[in-house]
Design a protein around this motif. Structure first.
Motif, PDB file in Angstrom:
ATOM      1  N   LEU A 125      22.282  -2.433  25.237  1.00 32.92           N
ATOM      2  CA  LEU A 125      21.618  -2.402  23.922  1.00 32.92           C
ATOM      3  C   LEU A 125      21.472  -0.935  23.493  1.00 32.92           C
ATOM      4  O   LEU A 125      20.819  -0.157  24.183  1.00 32.92           O
ATOM      5  CB  LEU A 125      20.253  -3.081  24.019  1.00 32.92           C
ATOM      6  CG  LEU A 125      19.562  -3.350  22.683  1.00 32.92           C
ATOM      7  CD1 LEU A 125      20.381  -4.316  21.830  1.00 32.92           C
ATOM      8  CD2 LEU A 125      18.169  -3.919  22.904  1.00 32.92           C
ATOM      9  N   LEU A 166      15.307  -8.524  16.436  1.00 36.80           N
ATOM     10  CA  LEU A 166      16.580  -7.791  16.551  1.00 36.80           C
ATOM     11  C   LEU A 166      16.419  -6.331  16.106  1.00 36.80           C
ATOM     12  O   LEU A 166      16.985  -5.904  15.115  1.00 36.80           O
ATOM     13  CB  LEU A 166      17.689  -8.483  15.732  1.00 36.80           C
ATOM     14  CG  LEU A 166      17.886  -9.981  15.948  1.00 36.80           C
ATOM     15  CD1 LEU A 166      18.819 -10.556  14.894  1.00 36.80           C
ATOM     16  CD2 LEU A 166      18.428 -10.283  17.341  1.00 36.80           C
ATOM     17  N   ASP A 179      23.774 -10.333  25.822  1.00 33.40           N
ATOM     18  CA  ASP A 179      22.662  -9.631  25.147  1.00 33.40           C
ATOM     19  C   ASP A 179      21.743  -9.036  26.220  1.00 33.40           C
ATOM     20  O   ASP A 179      20.671  -9.553  26.507  1.00 33.40           O
ATOM     21  CB  ASP A 179      21.910 -10.602  24.220  1.00 33.40           C
ATOM     22  CG  ASP A 179      20.788  -9.910  23.449  1.00 33.40           C
ATOM     23  OD1 ASP A 179      20.698  -8.667  23.502  1.00 33.40           O
ATOM     24  OD2 ASP A 179      19.999 -10.628  22.797  1.00 33.40           O
ATOM     25  N   ASN A 238      18.186  -7.788  22.801  1.00 31.06           N
ATOM     26  CA  ASN A 238      18.037  -7.524  21.364  1.00 31.06           C
ATOM     27  C   ASN A 238      17.174  -8.613  20.719  1.00 31.06           C
ATOM     28  O   ASN A 238      16.349  -8.337  19.857  1.00 31.06           O
ATOM     29  CB  ASN A 238      19.436  -7.465  20.718  1.00 31.06           C
ATOM     30  CG  ASN A 238      19.402  -6.818  19.338  1.00 31.06           C
ATOM     31  OD1 ASN A 238      18.457  -6.119  18.990  1.00 31.06           O
ATOM     32  ND2 ASN A 238      20.442  -7.063  18.550  1.00 31.06           N
ATOM     33  N   SER A 270      13.494  -6.479  22.054  1.00 33.59           N
ATOM     34  CA  SER A 270      13.442  -5.260  21.236  1.00 33.59           C
ATOM     35  C   SER A 270      12.276  -5.308  20.243  1.00 33.59           C
ATOM     36  O   SER A 270      11.553  -4.328  20.071  1.00 33.59           O
ATOM     37  CB  SER A 270      14.769  -5.062  20.510  1.00 33.59           C
ATOM     38  OG  SER A 270      14.985  -6.101  19.566  1.00 33.59           O
ATOM     39  N   GLY A 307      17.291  -3.747  18.026  1.00 37.61           N
ATOM     40  CA  GLY A 307      17.972  -2.952  19.055  1.00 37.61           C
ATOM     41  C   GLY A 307      19.177  -2.151  18.628  1.00 37.61           C
ATOM     42  O   GLY A 307      19.763  -1.448  19.440  1.00 37.61           O
ATOM     43  N   THR A 308      19.598  -2.233  17.356  1.00 40.70           N
ATOM     44  CA  THR A 308      20.765  -1.431  16.952  1.00 40.70           C
ATOM     45  C   THR A 308      20.331  -0.491  15.814  1.00 40.70           C
ATOM     46  O   THR A 308      19.473   0.333  16.022  1.00 40.70           O
ATOM     47  CB  THR A 308      21.973  -2.317  16.571  1.00 40.70           C
ATOM     48  OG1 THR A 308      21.717  -3.005  15.356  1.00 40.70           O
ATOM     49  CG2 THR A 308      22.279  -3.320  17.671  1.00 40.70           C
TER      50      THR A 308
END
Ligand SMILES: [Zn+2]
Length: 406
Positions: free
Chosen positions: A386, A307, A381, A245, A249, A309-310
């Motif tokens: 992810l 970040l 991580d 992430n 990402s 990745g979400t």
């Protein structure tokens, strides 16, 4: 058609992240040549996509000091081995300690007043210190704890009880003895000895930012897209921080966007920058802002991605208040498309690579995804876990935003 596009983007994203976060990239840190392998990989992707260097080559070199841990970390309490990365981390500023030490257990009360602290310091020399301080979020108290820890590390090795998840980072200096953070679940209030084999090495590290340019319909201004590719590397040869992430990402998003805008030129030229040295304190972006490989005054907007990745809870836009037109544009795009769960706003924050540019008056925002897994700066991580929940949605939103900027 769109659905298939989304699947392609997501598949490419996964492939980039799997590669960047694989053990062969060594956690993209300063040990084992990790960040350098990643820089070469990103430059090769730029070349494959057809992005031109900003100057003679894709690389912008710089140097920084960094504290590293080249050997296996070995720690045992009363002879019972702890697992590095899972049960403990070395403090990023840890020095070296080797041997078996008697432990002295200290609490807040032993250090709180200058008188008690002076007495305590007088009797701990030659021992290792087990330091158990009550949890706090108060900045002043945390600062006080830091100063005690530093003082103690001058007299001997220190084991500090962790009050939450283990979170690693990078330091540019080192203390004279080993300093370790030990997880609550394996902390032992009555341990009598600690056996340590911890070796640090302070290095001058040679790092490289990777920059490329894609022509737009008009070269009067540029839009700069940035993502740091470096991560924490390894803590000894056996503990890897993959950094899926943070921030494989973001680099994957950078490469996906580069491929799109190579095929479909935007209004302005686009400059893509993969920064090194972020984890050691935004050093690659700071150097780029000082070195100025292109004219900072030509930047219409800088978008930093970290970040990505979400996205279960949408995205956060840092510096949204100063860049309210850009923020309003993002919100308007999302009101039409409903791709993202939320487009949230934050004020300025010097928490990623937009900061050195924004400080110099460059219009910039920083976007990160919200929700989902909480693995961060730790061994968890990883690419396998992810979720990339809103990855394609965010990609299409960024394409729309860049196309909308006048
Ligand atoms: Zn990051």
């Amino acid at each position: 058609m769109r659905a298939q596009d989304a699947a392609t983007i997501l598949a490419r994203g996964h492939a980039y992240i799997d590669t960047l976060a694989s053990p062969s990239m060594q956690g993209r840190g300063p040990v084992a040549g990790g960040d350098s392998i990643a820089a070469d990989y990103i430059a090769a992707q730029f070349a494959r996509i057809g992005i031109h260097p900003v100057k003679e080559t894709y690389f912008e070199p710089f140097e920084f000091r960094v504290n590293t841990f080249p050997d296996s970390i070995k720690v045992a309490l009363d002879g019972v081995r702890l697992r590095p990365g899972i049960d403990l981390l070395v403090d990023p500023a840890s020095g070296s300690s080797r041997g078996t030490f008697d432990l002295v257990h200290l609490t807040r009360e032993d250090l709180l007043t200058p008188e008690r602290r002076a007495m305590t310091m007088g009797v701990v020399t030659g021992r290792a210190i087990a330091l158990d301080l009550p949890p706090t979020r108060d900045r002043d108290t945390l600062g006080l704890y830091e100063s005690w820890l530093k003082d103690l590390a001058y007299s001997g090795p220190v084991l500090r009880r962790s009050n939450g998840k283990l979170t690693w980072s990078v330091a540019q200096d080192a203390l004279p003895n080993a300093v370790l953070e030990v997880r609550d679940s394996v902390w032992n209030d009555t341990a009598r000895t600690v056996t340590l084999d911890v070796r640090n090495a302070l290095l001058v590290h040679h790092a490289r930012n990777v920059l490329g340019r894609v022509k737009g319909r008009n070269s009067r201004k540029v839009i700069v897209l940035t993502a740091h590719y470096d991560h924490l590397g390894r803590m000894g040869p056996d503990v890897l921080f993959p950094g899926a992430n943070d921030n494989a990402s973001g680099v994957s998003m950078l490469l996906n966007l580069a491929e799109h805008f190579r095929a479909h030129p935007a209004r302005y030229d686009l400059i893509f920058i993969a920064f090194a040295g972020e984890e050691a304190g935004l050093l690659g972006s700071e150097w780029c802002a000082v070195d100025r490989p292109f004219d900072l005054a030509s930047i219409r907007l800088l978008i930093n991605m970290d970040l990505m990745g979400t996205g279960d809870d949408g995205i956060m836009v840092v510096n949204a208040k100063d860049q309210h037109e850009v923020y309003d544009q993002l919100v308007a795009i999302n009101e039409t498309t409903h791709r993202l769960a939320a487009v949230k706003a934050r004020g300025p924050a010097c928490n990623s690579d937009h900061c050195p540019f924004v400080k110099r008056g460059v219009p910039g925002i920083f976007i990160y995804t919200l929700g989902g897994i909480t693995a961060y700066h730790d061994v968890y991580d990883r690419p396998e876990t992810l979720p990339l929940t809103d990855y394609a949605d965010l990609y299409f939103t960024l394409v729309d935003l860049i196309d909308a900027i006048k």
